[in-house]
Enzyme design. Structure first.
Site, mmCIF file in Angstrom:
data_model
loop_
_atom_site.group_PDB
_atom_site.id
_atom_site.type_symbol
_atom_site.label_atom_id
_atom_site.label_comp_id
_atom_site.label_asym_id
_atom_site.label_seq_id
_atom_site.Cartn_x
_atom_site.Cartn_y
_atom_site.Cartn_z
ATOM 1 N N GLU A 140 0.849 -1.203 0.000
ATOM 2 C CA GLU A 140 0.000 0.000 0.000
ATOM 3 C C GLU A 140 0.880 1.247 0.000
ATOM 4 O O GLU A 140 1.998 1.224 0.518
ATOM 5 C CB GLU A 140 -0.887 0.018 1.256
ATOM 6 C CG GLU A 140 -2.319 -0.387 1.023
ATOM 7 C CD GLU A 140 -3.134 0.596 0.189
ATOM 8 O OE1 GLU A 140 -2.576 1.383 -0.605
ATOM 9 O OE2 GLU A 140 -4.362 0.558 0.333
ATOM 10 N N ASP A 141 0.359 2.323 -0.565
ATOM 11 C CA ASP A 141 1.047 3.605 -0.474
ATOM 12 C C ASP A 141 0.818 4.231 0.898
ATOM 13 O O ASP A 141 1.738 4.725 1.528
ATOM 14 C CB ASP A 141 0.585 4.563 -1.592
ATOM 15 C CG ASP A 141 -0.934 4.649 -1.694
ATOM 16 O OD1 ASP A 141 -1.639 3.803 -1.103
ATOM 17 O OD2 ASP A 141 -1.432 5.556 -2.389
ATOM 18 N N ASP B 232 -4.616 5.017 6.122
ATOM 19 C CA ASP B 232 -5.180 6.186 6.799
ATOM 20 C C ASP B 232 -6.080 5.684 7.937
ATOM 21 O O ASP B 232 -5.579 5.316 8.995
ATOM 22 C CB ASP B 232 -5.941 7.004 5.743
ATOM 23 C CG ASP B 232 -6.435 8.343 6.239
ATOM 24 O OD1 ASP B 232 -6.425 8.578 7.452
ATOM 25 O OD2 ASP B 232 -6.861 9.178 5.415
ATOM 26 N N GLY C 281 -7.601 2.904 7.888
ATOM 27 C CA GLY C 281 -7.442 1.451 7.904
ATOM 28 C C GLY C 281 -8.658 0.727 7.373
ATOM 29 O O GLY C 281 -8.680 -0.502 7.250
ATOM 30 N N THR D 108 -10.109 0.497 4.329
ATOM 31 C CA THR D 108 -10.008 -0.265 3.084
ATOM 32 C C THR D 108 -9.430 -1.653 3.331
ATOM 33 O O THR D 108 -10.022 -2.660 2.939
ATOM 34 C CB THR D 108 -9.103 0.483 2.066
ATOM 35 O OG1 THR D 108 -9.490 1.842 2.032
ATOM 36 C CG2 THR D 108 -9.190 -0.133 0.693
ATOM 37 N N LEU D 109 -8.289 -1.710 3.986
ATOM 38 C CA LEU D 109 -7.646 -3.014 4.197
ATOM 39 C C LEU D 109 -8.400 -3.849 5.229
ATOM 40 O O LEU D 109 -8.460 -5.069 5.104
ATOM 41 C CB LEU D 109 -6.185 -2.838 4.610
ATOM 42 C CG LEU D 109 -5.267 -2.349 3.497
ATOM 43 C CD1 LEU D 109 -3.818 -2.294 3.981
ATOM 44 C CD2 LEU D 109 -5.364 -3.236 2.254
HETATM 45 P P1 XMP Z 1 -8.092 4.129 4.499
HETATM 46 O O1 XMP Z 1 -8.812 5.191 5.297
HETATM 47 O O2 XMP Z 1 -9.041 3.091 3.977
HETATM 48 O O3 XMP Z 1 -7.567 4.949 3.265
HETATM 49 O O4 XMP Z 1 -6.914 3.553 5.244
HETATM 50 C C1 XMP Z 1 -6.646 4.477 2.421
HETATM 51 C C2 XMP Z 1 -6.725 5.200 1.102
HETATM 52 O O5 XMP Z 1 -7.116 6.570 1.237
HETATM 53 C C3 XMP Z 1 -6.363 7.387 0.352
HETATM 54 N N1 XMP Z 1 -5.636 8.408 1.135
HETATM 55 C C4 XMP Z 1 -4.840 9.375 0.646
HETATM 56 N N2 XMP Z 1 -4.472 9.681 -0.616
HETATM 57 N N3 XMP Z 1 -3.193 11.500 0.190
HETATM 58 C C5 XMP Z 1 -3.649 10.750 -0.838
HETATM 59 O O6 XMP Z 1 -3.296 11.045 -1.970
HETATM 60 C C6 XMP Z 1 -3.499 11.262 1.476
HETATM 61 O O7 XMP Z 1 -3.048 11.979 2.369
HETATM 62 C C7 XMP Z 1 -4.374 10.134 1.710
HETATM 63 N N4 XMP Z 1 -4.881 9.599 2.854
HETATM 64 C C8 XMP Z 1 -5.641 8.540 2.462
HETATM 65 C C9 XMP Z 1 -5.441 6.457 -0.369
HETATM 66 O O8 XMP Z 1 -5.994 6.153 -1.619
HETATM 67 C C10 XMP Z 1 -5.362 5.212 0.468
HETATM 68 O O9 XMP Z 1 -5.122 4.040 -0.275
HETATM 69 MG MG MG Z 2 -4.295 3.789 -2.278
#
Ligand code: XMP
Ligand code: MG
Length: 180
Positions: free
Chosen positions: A102-103, A106, A108, A110-111
């Site tokens: 993952e990049d 945030d 959490g 999605t995963l």
């Molecule tokens: P969750 O909340 O599911 O989110 O952990 C994961 C996805 O949210 C996007 N995300 C970001 N994308 N800058 C971005 O360009 C950010 O600061 C950011 N924070 C969350 C991202 O697609 C990630 O996979």
């Molecule tokens: Mg992403």
């Protein structure tokens, strides 16, 4: 370049190319040690992780496979919360050592919703490597096994991450400027 604009917002450099590349090599070395002789299968989550996945994979000097998937999330029919499906996951995960790339993690969410789908296929092991972790924003019960940088809960772009489609091609990671 210390300050840039993407669309209507200003961003300040937060992690330099050298810092990112140093961390990528460090993570690749740890993974190579932990997965030596295991022929792990890396699953990179598109779009955001494409650059990190490519860099980490080229520094991984062990036998390993990689595939790229997209996640699509939608609301369940009843109030069962979000359902996450994978597009492009055609590998059999049974008995494989699987590592999600993952990049950024945030909240959490999605995963958290996606991992059970993978567990269902009974991999031998299932771990997560994420370049960035907004740890204080993570409210779902999720362990990120390999973290590049723990970062504050501020929006970031660059190195694969976008702001409304732009910024993915930046070599550095930028944080939303306090002034905007
Ligand atoms: P969750 O909340 O599911 O989110 O952990 C994961 C996805 O949210 C996007 N995300 C970001 N994308 N800058 C971005 O360009 C950010 O600061 C950011 N924070 C969350 C991202 O697609 C990630 O996979
Ligand atoms: Mg992403």
């Amino acid at each position: 370049m210390a300050r840039i604009s993407v669309h209507d917002k200003e961003f300040d450099v937060y992690l330099s190319e050298e810092e990112i590349q140093g961390k990528v090599r460090e993570l690749a070395a740890r993974l190579a040690l932990d997965y030596k002789d295991k022929k792990p299968l890396f699953i990179a989550i598109l779009n955001g992780s494409f650059m990190f996945a490519s860099d980490i994979f080229k520094h991984l000097n062990i036998d390993a496979e990689i595939c790229f998937i997209k996640l699509a999330s939608y609301k369940g029919m009843r109030s069962t919360g979000n359902v996450v499906t994978a597009i492009g996951l055609d590998q059999d995960l049974y008995n494989r050592d699987v590592v999600i790339i993952e990049d950024i993690v945030d909240t959490g969410k999605t995963l958290f919703h996606f991992l059970p789908k993978l567990q269902h296929q009974q991999p031998a092991s299932l771990k997560i490597v994420s370049l960035l972790h907004k740890k204080e924003a993570t409210i779902f019960d999720l362990t990120v096994d390999y973290v590049g940088f723990t970062i504050p809960d501020k929006f970031v772009v660059g190195y694969g991450l976008d702001y409304d489609g732009l910024g993915r091609n930046l070599k550095e990671i930028y944080q939303l400027s306090a002034a905007t």
